[in-house]
Design a protein around this motif. Structure first.
Motif, PDB file in Angstrom:
ATOM      1  N   LYS A   3       0.832  -1.202   0.000  1.00 26.40           N
ATOM      2  CA  LYS A   3       0.000   0.000   0.000  1.00 26.40           C
ATOM      3  C   LYS A   3       0.869   1.256   0.000  1.00 26.40           C
ATOM      4  O   LYS A   3       0.867   2.047   0.953  1.00 26.40           O
ATOM      5  CB  LYS A   3      -0.942  -0.024   1.195  1.00 26.40           C
ATOM      6  CG  LYS A   3      -1.965  -1.144   1.134  1.00 26.40           C
ATOM      7  CD  LYS A   3      -2.903  -1.124   2.325  1.00 26.40           C
ATOM      8  CE  LYS A   3      -3.923  -2.255   2.220  1.00 26.40           C
ATOM      9  NZ  LYS A   3      -4.858  -2.279   3.377  1.00 26.40           N
ATOM     10  N   THR A   4       1.613   1.412  -1.047  1.00 23.20           N
ATOM     11  CA  THR A   4       2.401   2.624  -1.258  1.00 23.20           C
ATOM     12  C   THR A   4       2.167   3.086  -2.691  1.00 23.20           C
ATOM     13  O   THR A   4       1.753   2.314  -3.551  1.00 23.20           O
ATOM     14  CB  THR A   4       3.906   2.381  -1.029  1.00 23.20           C
ATOM     15  OG1 THR A   4       4.356   1.354  -1.932  1.00 23.20           O
ATOM     16  CG2 THR A   4       4.190   1.964   0.399  1.00 23.20           C
ATOM     17  N   THR A   5       2.450   4.348  -2.915  1.00 25.42           N
ATOM     18  CA  THR A   5       2.264   4.905  -4.249  1.00 25.42           C
ATOM     19  C   THR A   5       3.443   4.556  -5.138  1.00 25.42           C
ATOM     20  O   THR A   5       4.599   4.750  -4.745  1.00 25.42           O
ATOM     21  CB  THR A   5       2.120   6.438  -4.170  1.00 25.42           C
ATOM     22  OG1 THR A   5       1.011   6.751  -3.319  1.00 25.42           O
ATOM     23  CG2 THR A   5       1.888   7.031  -5.548  1.00 25.42           C
ATOM     24  N   ASP A   6       3.162   4.012  -6.317  1.00 23.61           N
ATOM     25  CA  ASP A   6       4.242   3.732  -7.268  1.00 23.61           C
ATOM     26  C   ASP A   6       4.860   5.039  -7.750  1.00 23.61           C
ATOM     27  O   ASP A   6       4.163   6.050  -7.934  1.00 23.61           O
ATOM     28  CB  ASP A   6       3.694   2.977  -8.482  1.00 23.61           C
ATOM     29  CG  ASP A   6       3.468   1.513  -8.187  1.00 23.61           C
ATOM     30  OD1 ASP A   6       4.443   0.811  -7.916  1.00 23.61           O
ATOM     31  OD2 ASP A   6       2.300   1.089  -8.235  1.00 23.61           O
ATOM     32  N   VAL A   7       6.165   5.013  -7.954  1.00 23.66           N
ATOM     33  CA  VAL A   7       6.894   6.159  -8.496  1.00 23.66           C
ATOM     34  C   VAL A   7       7.856   5.650  -9.558  1.00 23.66           C
ATOM     35  O   VAL A   7       8.516   4.625  -9.363  1.00 23.66           O
ATOM     36  CB  VAL A   7       7.675   6.912  -7.393  1.00 23.66           C
ATOM     37  CG1 VAL A   7       8.492   8.050  -8.000  1.00 23.66           C
ATOM     38  CG2 VAL A   7       6.735   7.451  -6.336  1.00 23.66           C
ATOM     39  N   GLU A   8       7.908   6.341 -10.691  1.00 16.13           N
ATOM     40  CA  GLU A   8       8.870   6.014 -11.747  1.00 16.13           C
ATOM     41  C   GLU A   8       9.810   7.219 -11.908  1.00 16.13           C
ATOM     42  O   GLU A   8       9.578   8.103 -12.721  1.00 16.13           O
ATOM     43  CB  GLU A   8       8.148   5.718 -13.063  1.00 16.13           C
ATOM     44  CG  GLU A   8       7.325   4.445 -13.064  1.00 16.13           C
ATOM     45  CD  GLU A   8       8.174   3.177 -13.111  1.00 16.13           C
ATOM     46  OE1 GLU A   8       9.419   3.288 -13.005  1.00 16.13           O
ATOM     47  OE2 GLU A   8       7.598   2.090 -13.258  1.00 16.13           O
ATOM     48  N   PRO A   9      10.887   7.268 -11.113  1.00 13.23           N
ATOM     49  CA  PRO A   9      11.734   8.465 -11.092  1.00 13.23           C
ATOM     50  C   PRO A   9      12.460   8.755 -12.396  1.00 13.23           C
ATOM     51  O   PRO A   9      12.792   9.902 -12.672  1.00 13.23           O
ATOM     52  CB  PRO A   9      12.723   8.175  -9.954  1.00 13.23           C
ATOM     53  CG  PRO A   9      12.734   6.678  -9.842  1.00 13.23           C
ATOM     54  CD  PRO A   9      11.354   6.239 -10.178  1.00 13.23           C
ATOM     55  N   ILE A  10      12.736   7.731 -13.200  1.00  7.38           N
ATOM     56  CA  ILE A  10      13.462   7.931 -14.459  1.00  7.38           C
ATOM     57  C   ILE A  10      12.516   7.862 -15.651  1.00  7.38           C
ATOM     58  O   ILE A  10      12.520   8.740 -16.512  1.00  7.38           O
ATOM     59  CB  ILE A  10      14.591   6.898 -14.619  1.00  7.38           C
ATOM     60  CG1 ILE A  10      15.606   7.034 -13.480  1.00  7.38           C
ATOM     61  CG2 ILE A  10      15.288   7.064 -15.983  1.00  7.38           C
ATOM     62  CD1 ILE A  10      16.695   5.985 -13.486  1.00  7.38           C
ATOM     63  N   LEU A  11      11.666   6.850 -15.705  1.00 10.75           N
ATOM     64  CA  LEU A  11      10.818   6.636 -16.878  1.00 10.75           C
ATOM     65  C   LEU A  11       9.582   7.519 -16.864  1.00 10.75           C
ATOM     66  O   LEU A  11       9.018   7.803 -17.927  1.00 10.75           O
ATOM     67  CB  LEU A  11      10.416   5.167 -16.961  1.00 10.75           C
ATOM     68  CG  LEU A  11      11.576   4.179 -17.148  1.00 10.75           C
ATOM     69  CD1 LEU A  11      11.072   2.749 -17.057  1.00 10.75           C
ATOM     70  CD2 LEU A  11      12.288   4.412 -18.467  1.00 10.75           C
ATOM     71  N   GLY A  12       9.135   7.952 -15.700  1.00 14.59           N
ATOM     72  CA  GLY A  12       7.942   8.770 -15.622  1.00 14.59           C
ATOM     73  C   GLY A  12       6.674   7.935 -15.630  1.00 14.59           C
ATOM     74  O   GLY A  12       6.686   6.751 -15.987  1.00 14.59           O
TER      75      GLY A  12
END
Length: 571
Positions: free
Chosen positions: A200-209
């Motif tokens: 239960k955490t928010t996905d993050v794509e720091p490089i790909l967006g």
């Protein structure tokens, strides 16, 4: 849906293509894939999931040989998946090989393992009910298929040169690091295929967006003087530079790519442009900078012009280069000298500097299957049982048995010869390649893999007729213009246009640094052989000493060189 991308004039304004909607609404690549897996009415995936499974390394296909028959019987197409493994640098252990051999035998429709020119392997013909089991099998042997297709950085290639094994090991480690650094961060793959609990955490794509890249992205690491990875077919390339045998840094080349669309003059192939030299400790910073620039500036309104090559030409090399320097915190030095002399594989036994041996096997079309009198796939399994080291898959669809100790050598060779894995083949056959095409590729317009062996036999006969049977021409056949066989870096390239019809390209070179030009359009294979017979005769009679066919075609004016593909490829 309007395009609200990043930097104004550096971004293409307009209505986003539907692929962007699919990615945006996918919940970081989850979609409704799990629900589709539970749908037993169809063997395929529905709606957006058809595209989303590609991010997980799979393409939905069907056997096109059976389409008409099944349609006549009012049956759905026989859907099955092709899965491509993520294997940066192409290194796989013998234990891993035995696991994939077992799966291909027991749970695929065709029973084969296909080595690809992306330096990895593919399974063809996986039914939907076996998809979770293939991902779990791969996970159990420390492999996966995440990010081997769609709008992400694909499998990272690196030189597979056994003569420089220490240096190869170092660039191989960088290939793995780049691959891991640029992977999608979403947990969708683990949740869907490995039954991992959703966190239960928010996905993050720091490089790909959150909407990933505008188009597929390909990366290589190359150790001169061998260009066996065909770097100019790729978006981002690192050329290893050494001093006294030690790796000090890389030259960066950006913007290669070969995919075109027939008659669409807004598409064109392109070789990669030199940006300069940088020290080895900045590799990941550079990789992230280049990918993030393509993420931000790439064309999301027209997928035909979304690759890095078009971004680079649209914004200009100097602007792109300055932005890489800014984001990576690097000032490029002038490109360091390097030279390519070959790009093919070197077959047979080669001793490495660590005193172990490496045996390169020629695998025609990369297809490992048990043929009549040549049980190749069984032979590879027997070698895997006998050999405790690694295999290295090459970017030319071949396989190296690496790290063979002296006492193993005779037994390994005996097995290879017994099962037909070591046989005498011409240099011409060794330097020819085709994509998969029919019956499984949905984009195929003409045959490629299935007709290559007989076509090369005809070329061999022409070469023998003119007394050059020991020479070769780099020849590639692609079933469509999407570039998988890299025909637009060949001396002779055939690109499928319709069943039995091809466009014939001439004038590439042996080291893979020049794009060929179209010579004849919409020819049959038989007509192309007549044309090539005359041209090969002319080459033999008029060539300079050891001049390659492609160089002769340019020098003699058979075709004019492509100097600026964006402007003169179609002229």
């Amino acid at each position: 849906m309007n395009n609200k991308q990043y930097l104004g004039p550096l971004v293409v304004e307009g209505k986003l293509v539907d692929a962007e909607r699919i990615k945006e609404r996918s919940n970081y690549l989850r979609g409704s894939i799990i629900a589709d897996l539970d749908d037993h009415v169809t063997g395929g995936f529905n709606g957006d999931n058809f595209s989303l499974i590609r991010f997980h390394g799979m393409y939905q296909q069907d056997d096109r040989d059976l389409r008409a028959e099944r349609a006549e019987q009012k049956l759905d197409a026989r859907h099955a998946m092709m899965l491509r493994c993520r294997l940066p640098g192409g290194v796989i252990t013998s234990k891993q090989w035995l696991a994939i051999d077992k799966f291909s035998k027991e749970k695929t429709l065709y029973g084969s393992i296909r080595l690809t020119n992306r330096q990895t392997f593919q399974f063809h013909g996986i039914l939907k009910q076996h998809l979770q089991s293939v991902h779990q099998m791969l996970h159990n042997i420390d492999l996966d298929s995440l990010g081997t297709a769609n709008d992400v950085n694909r499998n990272v290639l690196c030189s597979s040169n056994p003569m420089e094994s220490t240096l190869h090991q170092e660039v191989y480690e960088w290939a793995k690091k780049i691959s891991e650094h640029l992977l999608p961060h979403t947990r969708a793959y683990a949740e869907i295929w490995l039954n991992k609990e959703k966190i239960k955490t928010t996905d993050v794509e720091p490089i790909l967006g959150s909407t990933y890249l505008p188009r597929k992205f390909k990366t290589t690491i190359v150790v001169p003087p061998h260009n066996e990875v065909d770097l100019h077919a790729n978006d981002m390339n690192f050329i290893a530079i050494t001093e006294q045998g030690a790796l000090t840094g890389f030259n960066l080349l950006i913007g290669g790519g070969l995919s075109i669309e027939h008659s669409n003059k807004a598409t064109y192939p392109r070789t990669a442009s030199e940006f300069g030299y940088f020290p080895v400790n900045k590799v990941l910073d550079i990789a992230e900078a280049v990918v993030s620039i393509q993420r931000d500036w790439g064309n999301r309104t027209n997928r035909k012009n979304a690759k890095t090559k078009y971004t680079l030409d649209r914004v200009g090399l100097n602007i792109f280069k300055a932005e890489v320097e800014r984001r990576a915190g690097v000032n490029f030095e002038p490109t360091r000298p390097y030279q390519f002399t070959t790009r093919g594989d070197r077959f047979g036994w080669i001793k490495g500097i660590d005193n172990t041996w490496n045996l390169t096997l020629f695998i025609e079309n990369g297809r490992l299957l048990d043929y009549h009198n040549r049980p190749l796939k069984t032979g590879m399994a027997e070698i895997a049982r006998a050999h405790q080291g690694n295999f290295r898959l090459t970017a030319n669809q071949n396989l190296i048995i690496s790290g063979v100790k002296e006492f193993e050598k005779n037994n390994i060779e005996h097995i290879a010869r017994l099962y037909g894995l070591m046989r005498n083949v011409s240099h011409q056959r060794q330097n020819s390649m085709a994509c998969v095409s029919f019956p499984t590729c949905p984009l195929a317009m003409a045959e490629a893999e299935r007709i290559l062996p007989k076509f090369i036999t005809c070329i061999e006969e022409i070469m023998a007729k003119y007394g050059i049977e020991d020479d070769y021409i780099v020849l590639r056949i692609s079933g469509c213009p999407n570039g998988c066989a890299r025909a637009l870096l060949a001396e002779i390239g055939l690109i499928g246009k319709a069943p039995g019809r091809y466009n014939l390209y001439l004038g590439g070179n042996r080291i893979g640094t020049r794009i060929p030009r179209i010579y004849r359009e919409n020819v049959s294979l038989q007509d192309s052989l007549v044309i090539l017979d005359g041209l090969i005769k002319e080459w033999v009679q008029e060539r300079a000493q050891e001049e390659g066919f492609g160089d002769f075609a340019i020098r003699s004016g058979i075709v004019q060189p492509i100097l600026n593909p964006a402007h003169d490829f179609w002229n």
